[in-house]
Design a protein around this motif. Structure first.
Motif, PDB file in Angstrom:
ATOM      1  N   ALA A 222     -48.183 -34.071  10.985  1.00  0.00           N
ATOM      2  CA  ALA A 222     -46.863 -33.736  11.506  1.00  0.00           C
ATOM      3  C   ALA A 222     -46.332 -34.912  12.326  1.00  0.00           C
ATOM      4  CB  ALA A 222     -46.950 -32.477  12.363  1.00  0.00           C
ATOM      5  N   PRO A 223     -45.009 -35.042  12.428  1.00  0.00           N
ATOM      6  CA  PRO A 223     -44.448 -36.112  13.259  1.00  0.00           C
ATOM      7  C   PRO A 223     -44.934 -36.000  14.697  1.00  0.00           C
ATOM      8  CG  PRO A 223     -42.752 -35.085  11.903  1.00  0.00           C
ATOM      9  CD  PRO A 223     -43.972 -34.240  11.761  1.00  0.00           C
ATOM     10  N   VAL A 224     -45.063 -37.144  15.353  1.00  0.00           N
ATOM     11  CA  VAL A 224     -45.587 -37.173  16.718  1.00  0.00           C
ATOM     12  C   VAL A 224     -44.555 -37.788  17.646  1.00  0.00           C
ATOM     13  CG1 VAL A 224     -47.948 -37.381  15.869  1.00  0.00           C
ATOM     14  CG2 VAL A 224     -46.660 -39.444  16.441  1.00  0.00           C
ATOM     15  N   ASP A 225     -44.770 -37.591  18.947  1.00  0.00           N
ATOM     16  CA  ASP A 225     -43.947 -38.215  19.979  1.00  0.00           C
ATOM     17  C   ASP A 225     -44.584 -39.553  20.337  1.00  0.00           C
ATOM     18  OD1 ASP A 225     -42.543 -39.037  22.169  1.00  0.00           O
ATOM     19  OD2 ASP A 225     -42.748 -37.178  23.296  1.00  0.00           O
ATOM     20  N   PRO A 226     -43.904 -40.670  20.070  1.00  0.00           N
ATOM     21  CA  PRO A 226     -44.506 -41.974  20.366  1.00  0.00           C
ATOM     22  C   PRO A 226     -44.883 -42.151  21.833  1.00  0.00           C
ATOM     23  CG  PRO A 226     -42.534 -42.228  19.022  1.00  0.00           C
ATOM     24  CD  PRO A 226     -42.569 -40.805  19.465  1.00  0.00           C
ATOM     25  N   ALA A 227     -44.202 -41.427  22.711  1.00  0.00           N
ATOM     26  CA  ALA A 227     -44.477 -41.587  24.143  1.00  0.00           C
ATOM     27  C   ALA A 227     -45.794 -40.943  24.554  1.00  0.00           C
ATOM     28  CB  ALA A 227     -43.335 -40.991  24.961  1.00  0.00           C
ATOM     29  N   THR A 228     -46.250 -39.958  23.795  1.00  0.00           N
ATOM     30  CA  THR A 228     -47.460 -39.234  24.184  1.00  0.00           C
ATOM     31  C   THR A 228     -48.613 -39.381  23.189  1.00  0.00           C
ATOM     32  OG1 THR A 228     -46.651 -37.220  23.104  1.00  0.00           O
ATOM     33  CG2 THR A 228     -46.105 -37.526  25.443  1.00  0.00           C
ATOM     34  N   TYR A 229     -48.336 -39.970  22.027  1.00  0.00           N
ATOM     35  CA  TYR A 229     -49.370 -40.073  20.995  1.00  0.00           C
ATOM     36  C   TYR A 229     -50.510 -40.977  21.452  1.00  0.00           C
ATOM     37  CZ  TYR A 229     -51.712 -41.472  16.683  1.00  0.00           C
ATOM     38  OH  TYR A 229     -52.655 -41.731  15.723  1.00  0.00           O
ATOM     39  N   LEU A 230     -51.743 -40.543  21.202  1.00  0.00           N
ATOM     40  CA  LEU A 230     -52.927 -41.324  21.528  1.00  0.00           C
ATOM     41  C   LEU A 230     -53.707 -41.614  20.251  1.00  0.00           C
ATOM     42  CD1 LEU A 230     -54.206 -39.410  24.702  1.00  0.00           C
ATOM     43  CD2 LEU A 230     -52.870 -41.533  24.634  1.00  0.00           C
ATOM     44  N   PRO A 231     -53.897 -42.875  19.905  1.00  0.00           N
ATOM     45  CA  PRO A 231     -54.715 -43.181  18.733  1.00  0.00           C
ATOM     46  C   PRO A 231     -56.167 -42.768  18.972  1.00  0.00           C
ATOM     47  CG  PRO A 231     -54.223 -45.175  19.957  1.00  0.00           C
ATOM     48  CD  PRO A 231     -53.416 -44.084  20.588  1.00  0.00           C
ATOM     49  N   ASN A 232     -56.857 -42.503  17.882  1.00  0.00           N
ATOM     50  CA  ASN A 232     -58.241 -42.034  17.951  1.00  0.00           C
ATOM     51  C   ASN A 232     -59.180 -43.236  18.059  1.00  0.00           C
ATOM     52  OD1 ASN A 232     -60.681 -40.736  17.740  1.00  0.00           O
ATOM     53  ND2 ASN A 232     -60.381 -40.031  15.626  1.00  0.00           N
ATOM     54  N   VAL A 233     -59.530 -43.601  19.278  1.00  0.00           N
ATOM     55  CA  VAL A 233     -60.449 -44.710  19.533  1.00  0.00           C
ATOM     56  C   VAL A 233     -61.674 -44.148  20.247  1.00  0.00           C
ATOM     57  CG1 VAL A 233     -60.760 -46.994  20.561  1.00  0.00           C
ATOM     58  CG2 VAL A 233     -58.491 -46.289  19.751  1.00  0.00           C
ATOM     59  N   ARG A 234     -62.836 -44.266  19.602  1.00  0.00           N
ATOM     60  CA  ARG A 234     -64.076 -43.741  20.177  1.00  0.00           C
ATOM     61  C   ARG A 234     -65.162 -44.808  20.091  1.00  0.00           C
ATOM     62  NH1 ARG A 234     -63.076 -39.893  16.255  1.00  0.00           N
ATOM     63  NH2 ARG A 234     -65.132 -40.224  15.319  1.00  0.00           N
ATOM     64  N   ASN A 235     -65.781 -45.065  21.233  1.00  0.00           N
ATOM     65  CA  ASN A 235     -66.867 -46.045  21.284  1.00  0.00           C
ATOM     66  C   ASN A 235     -66.448 -47.387  20.682  1.00  0.00           C
ATOM     67  OD1 ASN A 235     -68.702 -44.171  22.466  1.00  0.00           O
ATOM     68  ND2 ASN A 235     -68.989 -43.253  20.434  1.00  0.00           N
ATOM     69  N   ARG A 236     -65.214 -47.758  21.030  1.00  0.00           N
ATOM     70  CA  ARG A 236     -64.623 -49.038  20.630  1.00  0.00           C
ATOM     71  C   ARG A 236     -64.430 -49.155  19.119  1.00  0.00           C
ATOM     72  NH1 ARG A 236     -63.291 -52.226  24.201  1.00  0.00           N
ATOM     73  NH2 ARG A 236     -63.180 -54.066  22.816  1.00  0.00           N
ATOM     74  N   VAL A 237     -64.268 -48.042  18.459  1.00  0.00           N
ATOM     75  CA  VAL A 237     -63.902 -48.009  17.046  1.00  0.00           C
ATOM     76  C   VAL A 237     -62.607 -47.219  16.917  1.00  0.00           C
ATOM     77  CG1 VAL A 237     -64.539 -47.307  14.723  1.00  0.00           C
ATOM     78  CG2 VAL A 237     -66.294 -48.168  16.291  1.00  0.00           C
ATOM     79  N   TRP A 238     -61.630 -47.813  16.289  1.00  0.00           N
ATOM     80  CA  TRP A 238     -60.314 -47.188  16.089  1.00  0.00           C
ATOM     81  C   TRP A 238     -60.299 -46.553  14.706  1.00  0.00           C
ATOM     82  CZ3 TRP A 238     -55.298 -50.690  15.822  1.00  0.00           C
ATOM     83  CH2 TRP A 238     -54.174 -49.879  15.672  1.00  0.00           C
ATOM     84  N   TYR A 239     -60.179 -45.225  14.668  1.00  0.00           N
ATOM     85  CA  TYR A 239     -60.127 -44.484  13.412  1.00  0.00           C
ATOM     86  C   TYR A 239     -58.656 -44.269  13.050  1.00  0.00           C
ATOM     87  CZ  TYR A 239     -65.074 -43.682  14.255  1.00  0.00           C
ATOM     88  OH  TYR A 239     -66.426 -43.861  14.467  1.00  0.00           O
ATOM     89  N   ILE A 240     -58.248 -44.874  11.961  1.00  0.00           N
ATOM     90  CA  ILE A 240     -56.831 -44.928  11.593  1.00  0.00           C
ATOM     91  C   ILE A 240     -56.359 -43.578  11.067  1.00  0.00           C
ATOM     92  CG2 ILE A 240     -55.141 -46.037  10.072  1.00  0.00           C
ATOM     93  CD1 ILE A 240     -56.195 -47.841  12.298  1.00  0.00           C
ATOM     94  N   SER A 241     -55.223 -43.128  11.568  1.00  0.00           N
ATOM     95  CA  SER A 241     -54.566 -41.902  11.107  1.00  0.00           C
ATOM     96  C   SER A 241     -53.332 -42.272  10.299  1.00  0.00           C
ATOM     97  CB  SER A 241     -54.152 -41.049  12.304  1.00  0.00           C
ATOM     98  OG  SER A 241     -53.103 -41.698  13.027  1.00  0.00           O
ATOM     99  N   GLU A 242     -52.682 -41.263   9.718  1.00  0.00           N
ATOM    100  CA  GLU A 242     -51.433 -41.526   8.990  1.00  0.00           C
ATOM    101  C   GLU A 242     -50.363 -42.086   9.906  1.00  0.00           C
ATOM    102  OE1 GLU A 242     -49.611 -38.799   6.301  1.00  0.00           O
ATOM    103  OE2 GLU A 242     -51.542 -38.033   5.589  1.00  0.00           O
ATOM    104  N   THR A 243     -50.291 -41.567  11.128  1.00  0.00           N
ATOM    105  CA  THR A 243     -49.311 -42.079  12.079  1.00  0.00           C
ATOM    106  C   THR A 243     -49.571 -43.550  12.360  1.00  0.00           C
ATOM    107  OG1 THR A 243     -48.975 -39.922  13.110  1.00  0.00           O
ATOM    108  CG2 THR A 243     -48.432 -41.858  14.435  1.00  0.00           C
ATOM    109  N   ASP A 244     -50.833 -43.893  12.632  1.00  0.00           N
ATOM    110  CA  ASP A 244     -51.177 -45.300  12.836  1.00  0.00           C
ATOM    111  C   ASP A 244     -50.767 -46.141  11.634  1.00  0.00           C
ATOM    112  OD1 ASP A 244     -52.446 -44.602  15.261  1.00  0.00           O
ATOM    113  OD2 ASP A 244     -54.352 -44.263  14.245  1.00  0.00           O
ATOM    114  N   LEU A 245     -51.071 -45.633  10.441  1.00  0.00           N
ATOM    115  CA  LEU A 245     -50.769 -46.370   9.218  1.00  0.00           C
ATOM    116  C   LEU A 245     -49.274 -46.617   9.081  1.00  0.00           C
ATOM    117  CD1 LEU A 245     -51.446 -47.571   6.447  1.00  0.00           C
ATOM    118  CD2 LEU A 245     -51.444 -45.249   5.526  1.00  0.00           C
TER     119      LEU A 245
END
Length: 1023
Positions: A597-620
């Protein structure tokens, strides 16, 4: 009355059916009628019938017009030479997602090994795809850009697909072949069509090349929509013809199409998609007809001059530019309808939320729209007894003589100061939307039509005159009545043995013959558009686009019906469940993810865990948008590559990105990317060639990679590292960075070559074309030779290949990499999305710069409008120059001014941007320079290796050099290049002015390079 001079135009809209009777031989009229009505004998407006059969409204409109003609004219049905109907019925079926009017469609792709990762309807809205797409198959076939075969059609394979189509009860089929628009010899689509017609009796088969031109996905999308409405189109056109025949007319019935010309009823039933945008086009041509006719009566004005048509309705104002050739300017590249991206011809129309029903808020500041009471105007506006202040109320308050509603109800509703604000705001909106359509600073006539024209002032800046012609309320019906016949030839030809001019002359003759074959009278045919586009990285290949128009030759029709009413067939209904069918060999064990679903750019948090960034559709999506900006005009559009990677994500693939600093020094960092022509890339969609090149390379290269990196972040290659590293491919992390920090045209323009710690760096190398051809170069003398040999092989491998580069160590990567460029692309994309959601595209350039390090690292170089583009082909590269004229590029629907004042959205004078696939420089053009002296005085605003990025001022998206076109409002952004380029003499030699034959210009840094901020460092949940 002279026969065969009278034409009827009817526009069947969602609310009203409008009609006119025109005499195209006004000398046949009595003298008094010539002075009072010119060519218009009668007009009528009636409510469109709500029943799916619109014949009643058409019949009553024509009957009323015939009756209203004066008795001395004695017009009878036999005097009518033609009836042309414009309609929104077909486009409404798509927009409304009406499953009762849309048939299920099967798609047969002739693509060989290509496009398997981007299936049909991959970029459609889910609800529309579920209604329309019933089955697809990827089959052998398709052509290379030079006409050679990708593969022969396998007739047994086609027949097996037909058995599946029959079993599913599908009656509409699309055949789409790679590079089919240039297939003049094999005619693969037509061959497959004949097989389908034999194997699936009664099927409607659409060949994609009959619908649209180059652009594989977009052409296919248009063909699918066309096929989906074929059955409904036949029923509708029968309904159009019925009242004409019932009234005793034997003349041809035409249907207006998008470009201001006509289709026979029979052809419109085969290509209904060509009517989708006919309404605005008819309105524009009708308005011009009225203005030119009245000017002739007054013996003033010029024939064939460009003019602006402003159609002000109840909710929106639609503006288009009518060119001197009498036809609307067409959209560039792509258009979109109901969320579906297509490339068939549509008029370039810009709209703002200004109309008679627009809601007015006094403020401060005062605003008008974009929200509107719409068709509830007579219920909700104050002048009709309602309580909502609308633009119509304000217009009546300013001029009670308009005789709309009850003027007493709006007396004193606005103060004198508020009235002045209202008028100024309306004037500003109309001036700004009008300026976006112009291609030069020359003032143009502005023609106002539509019921909301009462809002417009008598004078507008940029208008040589403002005209409100009589009968403008039926301008769309007039446009339909005067429509002509057209034909377009869009092809790629070799210039090896013939000059460009010789080929252009030949194609011009082809376009004329095609127009005559479409029904035009040969004596009236003229060529109105000619364009030549050299192809990047392809020797001796040029794309030609030629368009011819002419008057319909009525003598060839014999005034006979089209024959559609005699067709008796069981039209298919859209019933049952519509399933997206995958190929048998597709992986069915991978769970399918739902679109995010569309996200709010002001509040969206990318999924970064243990210094690995897991790419989502929004990130893409954000990275993809940013990559095109960083492409500096080149690198090719990331769009098809984004779709491929999105499909992998939705199939359950995991895509990981890591910081360069987290890669071990003894790690092995591989690289892969595409090379070739963007024109080929939009046709021959990626298959498995990226992975094939990697696989073949590591048969001779024992040091297998632990990580992967993008060759260049700019353009489509910016996504290739993530695609290769995904869990369904190499399953290794992608490094947040690249070897350029932008896009460059050659492989030796990379940072490892700049450092020159070992030579060559790009050997061994492997390239694969995806069609079974692989070239491995175990050894080369230097990196320039790698480039030359690869380019030579490229031309024999379809002008598009995937390349796999040998791995470097983690320690080498850390010295050579341009750090965190995926993070930079992500931040740019986020900035664009934030600007869109907040309706602040007027400051999107400044926001992008802030994300890239702020004013110290970049600046807005220029804002204005493209007024000139030239392209030539030299040594396989497209060189060119783009001229931009300074001006206001603020969104005309955004009334609030920025904190920086009005100067924030405009520039003065002109600049030129020379490019070699990518933008080379931004150079101010002196106003008083003499011809031949420009090279002596150059005011360089920015030059390579600094990044010169051009973005569309209206949507914030990057504009690539192939997309430069007249009239486009743009913002030019300059970003300081990485110190990996600017920190050494060798870096400037390889990536600076000398590398682009502009050594006479000296590089001066635009600003101070600021290392892009890492998404991983900022959002790591463990930090």
């Amino acid at each position: 009355m002279s026969p065969q001079t009278l034409r009827i135009g009817v526009d069947v809209g969602g609310t009203n059916t409008d009609g006119v009777i025109l005499d195209l031989n006004p000398s046949s009229l009595p003298q008094e009628d010539t002075h009072t009505k010119g060519n218009i004998l009668a007009w009528h407006k009636t409510t469109t019938t709500t029943d799916p059969d619109p014949s009643a409204g058409i019949a009553s409109t024509i009957r009323a017009m015939l009756a209203s003609c004066s008795s001395q004219l004695q017009v009878s049905p036999h005097d009518i030479a033609s009836v042309t109907i414009g309609t929104t019925h077909f486009v409404n079926a798509v927009v409304e997602r009406d499953a009762t009017r849309l048939s299920r469609v099967a798609v047969l792709r002739l693509c060989g090994p290509f496009s398997k990762h981007t299936p049909p309807c991959v970029d459609w809205p889910d609800d529309l795809r579920d209604i329309v797409l019933g089955y697809y198959a990827l089959l052998k076939g398709g052509l290379e850009v030079d006409g050679r075969l990708i593969a022969q059609v396998d007739e047994d394979e086609v027949r097996r697909a037909c058995e599946e189509i029959k079993a599913r009860g599908i009656r509409s089929v699309v055949v789409n072949g790679v590079f089919s628009p240039i297939d003049a010899v094999e005619c693969q689509e037509e061959r497959v069509k004949s097989i389908v017609e034999r194997e699936v009796p009664g099927a409607d088969v659409v060949c994609s090349r009959e619908v649209a031109n180059l652009g594989f996905l977009e052409r296919e999308n248009a063909a699918i929509l066309n096929a989906a409405i074929l059955a409904f189109a036949r029923r509708t056109i029968k309904a159009f013809e019925k009242p004409v025949r019932d009234l005793g007319m034997t003349c041809p019935v035409f249907v207006a199409q998008n470009d201001g010309t006509v289709l026979s009823g029979e052809m419109a039933a085969k290509l209904p998609i060509r009517t989708f945008s006919s309404g605005p086009t008819n309105s524009m041509r009708g308005a011009a007809f009225l203005v030119q006719g009245q000017a002739r009566e007054r013996k003033e004005g010029k024939e064939g001059e460009a003019m602006m048509v402003v159609d002000i309705g109840g909710t929106t104002t639609d503006v288009g530019l009518l060119q001197p050739n009498g036809f609307p300017r067409q959209q560039a590249a792509y258009s979109e309808l109901a969320g579906v991206r297509m490339n068939f011809s549509c008029p370039d129309i810009k709209s703002i939320g200004l109309g008679g029903g627009s809601i007015v808020r006094k403020g401060p500041p005062m605003t008008i729209g974009p929200d509107s009471v719409g068709n509830r105007l007579t219920e909700e506006s104050i002048v009709f007894g309602g309580s909502t202040l609308t633009a119509t109320d304000c217009a009546v308050c300013a001029n009670p003589d308009l005789k709309i509603g009850n003027p007493d109800l709006v007396k004193g509703i606005l103060t004198e100061d508020e009235l002045a604000q209202f008028k100024a705001l309306v004037k500003h909106k109309l001036e700004r939307i009008g300026d976006t359509m112009k291609t030069s600073p020359v003032d143009l006539p502005v023609v106002l039509v539509g019921g909301g024209a009462i809002l417009a002032p008598e004078e507008l800046k940029g208008a040589s005159k403002v005209l409100k012609p009589q009968w403008s309320q039926v301008a769309n019906a007039i446009g339909a009545a005067i429509a002509r016949v057209s034909a377009v030839v869009d092809t790629i030809r070799s210039t090896e043995r013939q000059t460009t001019q010789q080929l252009l002359d030949k194609i011009r003759r082809e376009a004329i013959e095609k127009c005559v074959a479409a029904g035009a009278s040969r004596d009236t045919v003229e060529v109105v558009e000619m364009e030549t586009l050299p192809l990047q990285y392809i020797a001796n290949k040029t794309r030609f686009v030629v368009r011819a128009v002419g008057d319909f030759d009525l003598s060839r029709t014999g005034h006979t019906p089209t024959g559609l009413e005699e067709t008796s067939e069981a039209e298919p209904k859209a019933e049952g469940e519509h399933v997206l069918v995958t190929r048998p060999e597709s992986r069915k064990d991978i769970p399918q993810r739902q679109p995010e679903a569309p996200v709010d750019p002001a509040t969206y948090l990318p999924n970064v865990r243990n210094r690995v960034w897991y790419i989502s559709e929004t990130d893409l999506n954000w990275i993809s948008a940013g990559c095109y900006v960083l492409g500096t005009g080149g690198g090719g559009s990331p769009y098809p590559h984004m779709l491929l990677l999105r499909q992998l994500l939705r199939s359950g693939a995991v895509v990981r990105v890591v910081s360069p600093q987290d890669v071990p020094d003894d790690g092995a960092v591989g690289c892969g990317g595409g090379a070739g022509s963007p024109t080929v890339a939009i046709e021959k969609l990626q298959g498995d060639e990226m992975m094939e090149a990697q696989t073949e390379l590591y048969k001779i290269c024992p040091n297998r990679p632990t990580h992967i990196i993008a060759l260049e972040v700019g353009g489509g290659n910016g996504l290739q590292g993530m695609t290769l590293g995904s869990s369904t491919n190499m399953d290794i992390p992608c490094v947040d960075g690249d070897w350029m920090g932008r896009a460059y045209p050659t492989k030796w323009q990379t940072t490892p070559v700049v450092f020159n710690e070992r030579q060559p760096i790009w050997s061994p190398i492997c390239i694969a074309d995806g069609n079974g051809n692989v070239v491995v170069m175990p050894k080369a003398s230097d990196d320039h030779q790698v480039e030359r040999i690869m380019r030579a092989a490229l031309s024999e491998m379809g002008s598009q290949v995937a390349a796999a580069d040998p791995p470097v160590t983690g320690a080498e990567m850390k010295r050579w990499i341009v750090d965190n460029t995926l993070s930079q692309a992500w931040r740019i994309g986020r900035a664009v999305e934030r600007a869109r959601q907040k309706n602040r595209l007027d400051t999107v350039a400044e926001t992008i710069i802030e994300e890239c390090g702020g004013p110290a690292a970049g600046k807005v170089l220029f804002k204005g409008k493209i007024v000139g583009v030239e392209r030539t082909l030299r040594k396989g590269h497209v060189y060119g120059e783009c001229i931009i004229e300074g001006g206001d590029v603020a969104d005309p629907d955004h009334s609030a001014r920025t904190e920086r004042g009005t100067t924030a959205s405009q520039s003065r004078g002109r600049i030129k941007i020379p490019f070699k696939n990518e933008n080379i420089a931004a150079i101010r053009v002196p106003e008083d320079v003499q011809e031949g002296e420009l090279e002596k005085q150059q005011d360089v605003l920015a030059i390579v290796p600094d990044l010169i990025c051009v973005v569309d001022a209206q949507n914030g998206e990057a504009v690539g050099t192939p997309e430069y076109r007249y009239g486009l409002l743009v913002v030019v952004i300059g970003l300081t290049a990485s110190d990996k380029w600017t920190g050494s003499e060798r870096g400037l030699e390889l990536g600076g002015p000398k590398a682009f034959d502009m050594g006479h210009l000296e590089y001066t840094p635009l600003g101070r390079f600021v290392k892009p901020a890492s998404v991983i460092d900022e959002f790591d949940s463990a930090s």
